[in-house]
Design an enzyme around this catalytic site. Structure first.
Site, PDB file in Angstrom:
ATOM      1  N   PHE A 135      19.389 -69.240   8.577  1.00  0.00           N
ATOM      2  CA  PHE A 135      18.742 -68.266   7.366  1.00  0.00           C
ATOM      3  C   PHE A 135      18.227 -68.880   6.333  1.00  0.00           C
ATOM      4  O   PHE A 135      18.829 -69.650   5.764  1.00  0.00           O
ATOM      5  CB  PHE A 135      19.893 -67.252   6.848  1.00  0.00           C
ATOM      6  CG  PHE A 135      19.431 -66.082   6.354  1.00  0.00           C
ATOM      7  CD1 PHE A 135      18.963 -65.049   6.781  1.00  0.00           C
ATOM      8  CD2 PHE A 135      19.387 -66.330   4.783  1.00  0.00           C
ATOM      9  CE1 PHE A 135      18.191 -64.165   5.868  1.00  0.00           C
ATOM     10  CE2 PHE A 135      18.863 -65.347   4.025  1.00  0.00           C
ATOM     11  CZ  PHE A 135      18.405 -64.175   4.552  1.00  0.00           C
ATOM     12  N   ASP A 222      18.912 -77.074   2.863  1.00  0.00           N
ATOM     13  CA  ASP A 222      19.139 -76.082   2.196  1.00  0.00           C
ATOM     14  C   ASP A 222      20.527 -75.837   1.802  1.00  0.00           C
ATOM     15  O   ASP A 222      21.396 -75.590   2.724  1.00  0.00           O
ATOM     16  CB  ASP A 222      18.458 -74.872   3.164  1.00  0.00           C
ATOM     17  CG  ASP A 222      18.771 -73.317   2.587  1.00  0.00           C
ATOM     18  OD1 ASP A 222      19.241 -73.217   1.449  1.00  0.00           O
ATOM     19  OD2 ASP A 222      18.202 -72.248   2.895  1.00  0.00           O
ATOM     20  N   LYS A 251      21.650 -69.581  -5.698  1.00  0.00           N
ATOM     21  CA  LYS A 251      22.937 -68.654  -5.720  1.00  0.00           C
ATOM     22  C   LYS A 251      24.062 -69.076  -6.865  1.00  0.00           C
ATOM     23  O   LYS A 251      23.814 -68.541  -7.962  1.00  0.00           O
ATOM     24  CB  LYS A 251      23.681 -68.938  -4.236  1.00  0.00           C
ATOM     25  CG  LYS A 251      23.257 -67.816  -3.136  1.00  0.00           C
ATOM     26  CD  LYS A 251      24.059 -67.761  -2.112  1.00  0.00           C
ATOM     27  CE  LYS A 251      23.305 -66.867  -1.103  1.00  0.00           C
ATOM     28  NZ  LYS A 251      23.444 -65.687  -1.009  1.00  0.00           N
TER      29      LYS A 251
HETATM   30  C1  LIG Z   1      20.898 -70.659   2.874  1.00  0.00           C
HETATM   31  C2  LIG Z   1      20.225 -69.861   2.427  1.00  0.00           C
HETATM   32  N1  LIG Z   1      18.856 -70.079   1.942  1.00  0.00           N
HETATM   33  C3  LIG Z   1      18.182 -69.147   1.176  1.00  0.00           C
HETATM   34  C4  LIG Z   1      18.840 -67.793   0.978  1.00  0.00           C
HETATM   35  C5  LIG Z   1      17.945 -66.827   0.194  1.00  0.00           C
HETATM   36  O1  LIG Z   1      18.364 -66.755  -0.901  1.00  0.00           O
HETATM   37  P1  LIG Z   1      17.954 -65.565  -1.844  1.00  0.00           P
HETATM   38  O2  LIG Z   1      18.466 -64.203  -1.382  1.00  0.00           O
HETATM   39  O3  LIG Z   1      18.467 -65.794  -3.327  1.00  0.00           O
HETATM   40  O4  LIG Z   1      16.433 -65.372  -1.800  1.00  0.00           O
HETATM   41  C6  LIG Z   1      20.098 -67.385   1.255  1.00  0.00           C
HETATM   42  C7  LIG Z   1      20.775 -66.092   1.046  1.00  0.00           C
HETATM   43  O5  LIG Z   1      21.594 -65.676   1.444  1.00  0.00           O
HETATM   44  C8  LIG Z   1      20.909 -68.606   2.326  1.00  0.00           C
HETATM   45  O6  LIG Z   1      22.207 -68.313   2.501  1.00  0.00           O
END
Ligand SMILES: Cc1ncc(COP(=O)(O)O)c(C=O)c1O
Length: 402
Positions: A135, A222, A251
């Site tokens: 994700f 990520d 986050k």
């Molecule tokens: C690993 C990862 N990358 C990217 C995102 C996307 O982040 P945002 O909701 O701040 O766009 C998330 C959100 O849950 C995530 O867990």
């Protein structure tokens, strides 16, 4: 949770299925709803509220910053950007940061860097290796990199240029990329969050570093969810002793204030130049102050050690209470990023837990996820186990595997 009989008509788009409750305020790992009911926070705003709620050092610092300057624009020097970038580089061993406002934006930045890195080498159609169960966000490019077909449905055509492989299988990666000279980067979460708390192994991360070095690919990790102290190190990949080329963050970085960052090492830091990328709000003084203060308070209060210690106790408590319970597949994860996989879809546990005074989430349909603030105490972890485990046992006794 006192569910009102009928909710008034909403003018907010229906992009979320929400519980019929609203939070009013919080303190540490506790939040209260608008009816005055108190909850233990196992969710932390989805892995965001690093310092818990209303932290007594963060609140006055942000108040002071709001009274001075919220937004200045990237036309000018932003000293707080320099400060936060330097701190992130010190903690990660990387060299430069770009600031944005969310996880998907950080990932978009990483994907642009990878493509430009390819173009700079003369590769006109660069490809990026991504993963099953990944994700990365909900923009068109990041949902294309995401594995979940439910997230992609209705938004085609997807962005091309992604090659998908299974996690923790270096032979599969080598096989898939053998006949693909256009691969320029490997992009993965060190611990998949939305995919169900699935960890890349230390051996796999080290093998990836080696393969990326051999083939001149970018290793892009990520760490939006698993980074920033959650696993007990600043960044989850540090357990493997490797350094990535590109690391998107968001986050927990602002402990609730929206902040995203793409932190890069020497191979990637100069790929984007003036005009290649930007963000109106990215790197604004308020967000930067939130980042600077969050990292400083994490250090002062030794929250990495706390995440490791309390996370281990929480995991052990859950494993103990759920051991031998039919329907519990696994308790897994590291630090304060834990998952309990059941043999059935368990989304309704969200409401049951809220009724019992606990905030949790359920991801990948059948994985209960705990990502509480890093200030969680041992006593609060024990309370979490004491509330959650009976709920899980009752749910399993009343429902069938799916
Ligand atoms: C690993 C990862 N990358 C990217 C995102 C996307 O982040 P945002 O909701 O701040 O766009 C998330 C959100 O849950 C995530 O867990």
């Amino acid at each position: 949770m006192n569910a009102p009989e009928k909710l008034p008509a909403s003018h907010v788009m229906k992009t979320y299925r929400r519980l019929p409750m609203a939070l009013s305020h919080g303190r540490g790992c506790w939040v209260w709803d608008t009816d005055g009911k108190k909850y233990l926070d196992g969710l932390g705003g989805i892995a965001v509220n690093t310092l818990g709620h209303a932290h007594p050092k963060l609140v006055p610092a942000l108040q002071e910053q709001i009274g001075k300057l919220i937004q200045s624009s990237n036309y000018y020097q932003v000293p707080l950007q320099e400060k936060l970038a330097a701190k992130l580089c010190e903690l990660s061993g990387l060299t430069n940061a770009f600031f944005c406002n969310s996880g998907l934006e950080a990932n978009e930045g990483a994907l642009k860097i990878a493509r430009k890195y390819g173009h700079d080498k003369g590769i006109e159609k660069p490809e990026i290796v991504v993963y099953d169960k990944a994700f990365h966000g909900r923009s068109i490019a990041t949902l294309s990199a995401t594995a979940n077909p439910k997230i992609q449905a209705g938004f085609g055509p997807l962005v091309e240029g992604f090659v998908r492989v299974p996690l923790n299988d270096i032979a599969a990666l080598e096989k898939v990329t053998l006949s693909r000279p256009n691969v320029v980067a490997v992009f993965l979460e060190v611990i998949q969050g939305e995919g169900g708390i699935n960890q890349a192994t230390i051996d796999y991360l080290r093998a990836l570093r080696r393969v990326c070095d051999e083939r001149d690919w970018l290793l892009m990790l990520d760490e939006v969810q698993c980074g920033l102290g959650r696993t007990g190190k600043w960044f989850a990949h540090q357990w493997a002793g490797i350094v990535p080329d590109v690391m998107p963050l968001a986050k927990g970085l602002g402990s609730g204030v929206p902040v995203g960052a793409v932190v890069c090492g020497p191979k990637a830091a100069d790929v984007l130049g003036p005009g290649n990328h930007g963000s109106t709000f990215g790197g604004n003084p308020l967000a930067m102050r939130a980042g600077v203060e969050t990292l400083a308070i994490m250090q002062e209060e030794r929250l990495l050690d706390n995440a490791a210690k309390v996370g281990a106790a929480l995991k052990a408590g859950l494993a103990r209470e759920l051991s031998g319970v039919a329907g519990v597949v696994e308790v897994r994860g590291q630090g304060l990023m834990l998952g309990i996989e059941l043999d059935r879809a368990c989304g309704e546990l969200l409401g049951r837990a809220a009724s019992a005074g606990l905030m949790i989430s359920v991801t990948a349909d059948r994985v209960i996820r705990l990502v509480p603030p890093l200030v969680l105490s041992l006593d609060e972890a024990a309370q979490m186990v004491a509330i959650l485990c009976p709920l899980i046992r009752a749910f399993l006794a009343e429902t069938q595997p799916s």
